[in-house]
Every structure is written in C-alpha cells, then in structure tokens.
Design an enzyme around this catalytic site. Structure first.
Site, PDB file in Angstrom:
ATOM      1  N   HIS A 255       0.803  -1.229   0.000  1.00 45.94           N
ATOM      2  CA  HIS A 255       0.000   0.000   0.000  1.00 45.94           C
ATOM      3  C   HIS A 255       0.830   1.271   0.000  1.00 45.94           C
ATOM      4  O   HIS A 255       0.301   2.348  -0.179  1.00 45.94           O
ATOM      5  CB  HIS A 255      -0.946   0.025   1.207  1.00 45.94           C
ATOM      6  CG  HIS A 255      -0.249   0.356   2.491  1.00 45.94           C
ATOM      7  ND1 HIS A 255       0.522  -0.548   3.174  1.00 45.94           N
ATOM      8  CD2 HIS A 255      -0.174   1.514   3.195  1.00 45.94           C
ATOM      9  CE1 HIS A 255       1.024   0.028   4.246  1.00 45.94           C
ATOM     10  NE2 HIS A 255       0.631   1.276   4.291  1.00 45.94           N
TER      11      HIS A 255
HETATM   12  C1  UD1 Z   1      -2.520   5.189   5.971  1.00 47.78           C
HETATM   13  C2  UD1 Z   1      -1.293   5.641   6.779  1.00 47.78           C
HETATM   14  C3  UD1 Z   1      -0.226   4.570   6.728  1.00 47.78           C
HETATM   15  C4  UD1 Z   1      -0.768   3.211   7.145  1.00 47.78           C
HETATM   16  C5  UD1 Z   1      -1.975   2.874   6.285  1.00 47.78           C
HETATM   17  C6  UD1 Z   1      -2.579   1.542   6.658  1.00 47.78           C
HETATM   18  C7  UD1 Z   1      -0.841   8.065   6.822  1.00 47.78           C
HETATM   19  C8  UD1 Z   1       0.052   9.124   6.312  1.00 47.78           C
HETATM   20  N1  UD1 Z   1      -0.712   6.856   6.222  1.00 47.78           N
HETATM   21  O1  UD1 Z   1      -2.143   5.134   4.610  1.00 47.78           O
HETATM   22  O2  UD1 Z   1       0.831   4.933   7.598  1.00 47.78           O
HETATM   23  O3  UD1 Z   1       0.236   2.228   7.000  1.00 47.78           O
HETATM   24  O4  UD1 Z   1      -2.944   3.917   6.452  1.00 47.78           O
HETATM   25  O5  UD1 Z   1      -3.729   1.276   5.948  1.00 47.78           O
HETATM   26  O6  UD1 Z   1      -1.622   8.318   7.708  1.00 47.78           O
HETATM   27  N2  UD1 Z   1      -9.692   4.397   1.655  1.00 47.78           N
HETATM   28  C9  UD1 Z   1     -10.861   3.676   1.590  1.00 47.78           C
HETATM   29  N3  UD1 Z   1     -11.476   3.328   2.751  1.00 47.78           N
HETATM   30  C10 UD1 Z   1     -10.975   3.668   3.956  1.00 47.78           C
HETATM   31  C11 UD1 Z   1      -9.777   4.402   4.013  1.00 47.78           C
HETATM   32  C12 UD1 Z   1      -9.136   4.751   2.869  1.00 47.78           C
HETATM   33  O7  UD1 Z   1     -11.345   3.359   0.523  1.00 47.78           O
HETATM   34  O8  UD1 Z   1     -11.600   3.328   4.976  1.00 47.78           O
HETATM   35  C13 UD1 Z   1      -9.005   4.771   0.406  1.00 47.78           C
HETATM   36  C14 UD1 Z   1      -9.191   6.214   0.027  1.00 47.78           C
HETATM   37  O9  UD1 Z   1      -9.515   6.271  -1.312  1.00 47.78           O
HETATM   38  C15 UD1 Z   1      -7.832   6.849   0.247  1.00 47.78           C
HETATM   39  C16 UD1 Z   1      -6.876   5.677   0.157  1.00 47.78           C
HETATM   40  O10 UD1 Z   1      -7.623   4.530   0.571  1.00 47.78           O
HETATM   41  O11 UD1 Z   1      -7.534   7.813  -0.711  1.00 47.78           O
HETATM   42  C17 UD1 Z   1      -5.683   5.854   1.070  1.00 47.78           C
HETATM   43  O12 UD1 Z   1      -6.088   6.140   2.424  1.00 47.78           O
HETATM   44  P1  UD1 Z   1      -5.249   7.168   3.327  1.00 47.78           P
HETATM   45  O13 UD1 Z   1      -5.847   7.277   4.650  1.00 47.78           O
HETATM   46  O14 UD1 Z   1      -5.035   8.411   2.549  1.00 47.78           O
HETATM   47  O15 UD1 Z   1      -3.806   6.542   3.469  1.00 47.78           O
HETATM   48  P2  UD1 Z   1      -3.270   5.051   3.456  1.00 47.78           P
HETATM   49  O16 UD1 Z   1      -2.559   4.838   2.180  1.00 47.78           O
HETATM   50  O17 UD1 Z   1      -4.326   4.077   3.865  1.00 47.78           O
END
Ligand code: UD1
Length: 382
Positions: free
Chosen positions: A219
């Site tokens: 990820h």
């Molecule tokens: C975040 C953390 C990372 C952790 C990871 C675990 C930061 C900077 N990064 O990264 O350290 O290892 O979580 O998962 O805080 N999304 C969904 N559903 C959700 C949440 C997210 O669909 O419930 C999608 C969204 O489109 C979003 C993407 O996942 O744009 C990424 O989510 P985001 O919270 O931005 O960061 P992670 O890459 O998950």
C-alpha cells in the site's frame, strides 16, 4: 485524570485495544476514545472494533479521505473542539498516521500533556509521510513510550530528556498474543473463499495448506503510486511466484484503485495461483501469517508480527523504521525494495527457510499494562 485516546487508521486499532483494556485496572484514569475517521469503511475500520472488543468511540470526527493537508487540517479543526470541550489532562496518540500527528499538534497548542505510543521509530527517509508524522509527534510528546532500545537511542540522539523515554515493549504484540489462538482456529480455505475480491473466481481457488502459500500486501506510495513499479511487481507475483506457490493478496483500497486505473485487475484475476482478496480483518490476517511460507509486505506492523511468529518476511521497502526485526530476526526479515531481481533472489532463499520465532525484550503481551501504570503514576502528581 482524564485521558483522550486517539485512533484514525487501520494500524491504530490493534494498538489502542489493549490500552483501553489496561486502563480498567486503574479506576483513577478516565479514558475517552476519539476516532478521527481517516479510515472509515467497514473493511478498514468498524470490523476491527468488533473483533478486538474496542468500545464504540466517544467521539467520531468523520475526517475521511483527502490530501495530507486536508486530512491533517480537518483533523486539527475538529480535534481542537473536542479538546476544548473535554479539557483532558492527557492526550494519548499511537503510531505514525496523519491522525497521530494532527492530534499531537492540537493537544500541545491547547497545553494538554501528550503521550506517544510507539515513539522513537525512525526510517530516516523524509519522503515518507509517516516519518514526518513520527518526528513531529515525538518532538512534542511529554511521555514517549518506545518498543525497543534502538528507538530509545534515536530519541536520546535527538536530545529527548531521559525521564520522558519509557521503554515498554511493542503494544501490537499484546494484541497478537491475546488473539493468536482464535486466529489459528480459522479455516484457511473458508477464509479465502469468503473474502475473494472477485467472488466469481471461487471455483479456481488453489489448494491452500499451511506452509504452502505466500501472502502479499502493498500500500505504500513508493510501491503503488508509480504505475510502472506496480505493474512490474504485479506481473512478477502473478507470473512467477503464483506459479510456484499460491499468493494470497489482500488489496488495500489505494492499491485496488491503482490496479483498476492501470487496467491490470482483469488480467490479474485470470492468473493461476494468484488470489486477490478484499482487505482482511485482524484475525484473518493473523491466520494467514501463521501458515504462510513467506510474507511479502510493505507494512511495518506485519514485519513485526512476522518476527514474533517466525514467518520469513521480505519487506518491499528500501528502509525500515523497525530495524529490530532485521537484527532480532537473524536474517529472516530482509529489506528487498521493489526491484524484481532482488525480490526473486530473496524469495528463492526464503522459501526454503524454517520458521524462526523471535521475541525481542518486552514484546511479551504486557506492554499496555506498563503504559497504563506509567500514566497512573502521572495521575499521582495531580
Ligand atoms: C494510511 C497511513 C499509513 C498506514 C496505512 C494503513 C498516513 C500518512 N498513512 O495510509 O501509515 O500504514 O494507512 O492502511 O496516515 N480508503 C478507503 N477506505 C478507507 C480508508 C481509505 O477506501 O476506509 C481509500 C481512500 O480512497 C484513500 C486511500 O484509501 O484515498 C488511502 O487512504 P489514506 O488514509 O489516505 O492513506 P493510506 O494509504 O491508507
């Protein structure tokens, strides 16, 4: 003494669960739980509350997705209201996600004492948003609860006063030890069949047996945001590893979206031996880890869990903020970056290795109790 505890994203839930339980032994501590909502859907959030027995949050900030500035900014605005309303004595943050850093800054500006669980980890890679979150949070914290001596040394080098550093062990391992037997009881085939990203593929599920499959999770922006990198990795796992041994690949939402955008998802679904799964619950992931021959991952948490379970772990990153897993793991945990030739070589070495569980000092299932006792000690000063 009132303590606001913060969670925001998936890796926070397994860290807060044992702490909330440990507070119960200290009637003088009044914990409240705030969920910022950085991760919000059932797969990434709610199911962990159910599985790990976390009580519903007292407050949910509903932050959701966005750029880093949007997530951090919105969290600060909403968390400031919570702090002003409840006037806690302490705010406790865990890990290194955007919620951690945003709530740390807000707490300090409101002159509330701040404790950081999982302090002192450093990748020394300032291109990682998590490294920025770690540095800011540790610089502001009044109490820094560290998992190991390497983290202590990092903090000392940065000039953190000795009396703020408390080595308590790894709180995620509290959760692992508590739930290990429950996870081991899950049926492997049923687990995979009920989590297929494409349920139409259930008929082609390969035979799965302990010691006879690998697990892949990706990820990090460094692996999934650049289309060429992700394509190379996906093709390597689909066309090489999966033909040797089944690859179970739970897809993080970010990765799934990138595979769809690149038009790779359909092709991967057809690859024999490659099993694309939805994001898994905690127990399910632990079950897979218990029986995996090799773990390929860019998650820091899985790297630590592999160390304790003894699973050979190839970390698809150029660096790690958790070097203790490399040292303590005697070579079974290896940094392989995202260069396919290097991963291939390491895989061929790792697939023949025996499991070698290692328990670093204080990774003993009692970390949360140590933290709660330290906070209770602070309460005596009020
Ligand atoms: C975040 C953390 C990372 C952790 C990871 C675990 C930061 C900077 N990064 O990264 O350290 O290892 O979580 O998962 O805080 N999304 C969904 N559903 C959700 C949440 C997210 O669909 O419930 C999608 C969204 O489109 C979003 C993407 O996942 O744009 C990424 O989510 P985001 O919270 O931005 O960061 P992670 O890459 O998950």
């Amino acid at each position: 003494m009132k303590i606001i505890n913060v969670v925001g994203a998936r890796p926070n839930f397994m860290k807060i669960a044992p702490l909330l339980r440990a507070y119960q032994a200290h009637p003088g501590l009044e914990p409240l739980l705030v969920h910022t909502g950085q991760h919000y859907d059932r797969d990434m959030s709610d199911r962990f509350f159910d599985e790990l027995g976390i009580p519903p949050p007292d407050m949910h900030l509903g932050i959701g997705s966005g750029t880093h500035a949007e997530q951090v900014g919105r969290t600060m605005i909403e968390f400031e209201k919570v702090v002003r309303e409840h006037r806690p004595d302490w705010v406790v943050v865990v890990g290194d996600v955007n919620a951690t850093c945003a709530c740390a800054i807000t707490a300090k500006k409101e002159r509330v004492k701040l404790a950081h669980v999982e302090a002192g980890l450093r990748s020394f890679d300032m291109t990682m948003p998590e490294e920025i979150n770690r540095l800011v949070t540790d610089r502001l914290s009044d109490l820094l609860f560290t998992p190991d001596a390497i983290a202590d040394a990092n903090l000392r080098r940065e000039g953190v006063p000795e009396d703020r550093i408390k080595q308590v062990g790894n709180i995620m391992i509290d959760t692992l030890i508590r739930h290990r037997a429950r996870a081991a009881a899950l049926d492997l085939h049923a687990l995979a069949a009920s989590n297929l990203a494409d349920p139409a593929g259930a008929g082609q599920l390969p035979r799965l047996q302990d010691g006879g499959y690998t697990v892949l999770t990706l990820h990090r922006p460094s692996n999934v945001d650049d289309g060429a990198v992700l394509q190379r990795l996906a093709e390597f796992f689909a066309l090489e590893v999966a033909r040797d041994m089944p690859v179970l690949w739970p897809l993080h939402p970010r990765t799934r979206k990138r595979l769809d955008d690149l038009g790779l998802a359909a092709q991967l679904r057809e690859a024999p031996g490659l099993v694309l799964l939805n994001p898994l619950g905690y127990l399910e992931m632990l079950r897979l880890n218990l029986g995996a021959r090799v773990m390929f991952t860019d998650s820091g948490g899985l790297q630590e869990e592999c160390c304790v379970l003894g699973t050979p772990c190839l970390t698809l990153r150029a660096n790690t903020e958790r070097p203790i897993t490399l040292v303590e793991h005697g070579g079974l945990s290896v940094l392989v970056g995202n260069d396919v030739a290097r991963i291939r070589g390491a895989y061929h070495d790792a697939r023949g290795m025996a499991r070698k569980p290692v328990q670093p000092p204080l990774w003993d299932g009692h970390t949360a109790e140590r933290i709660a006792a330290a906070l209770q000690g602070e309460a005596q000063n009020y």
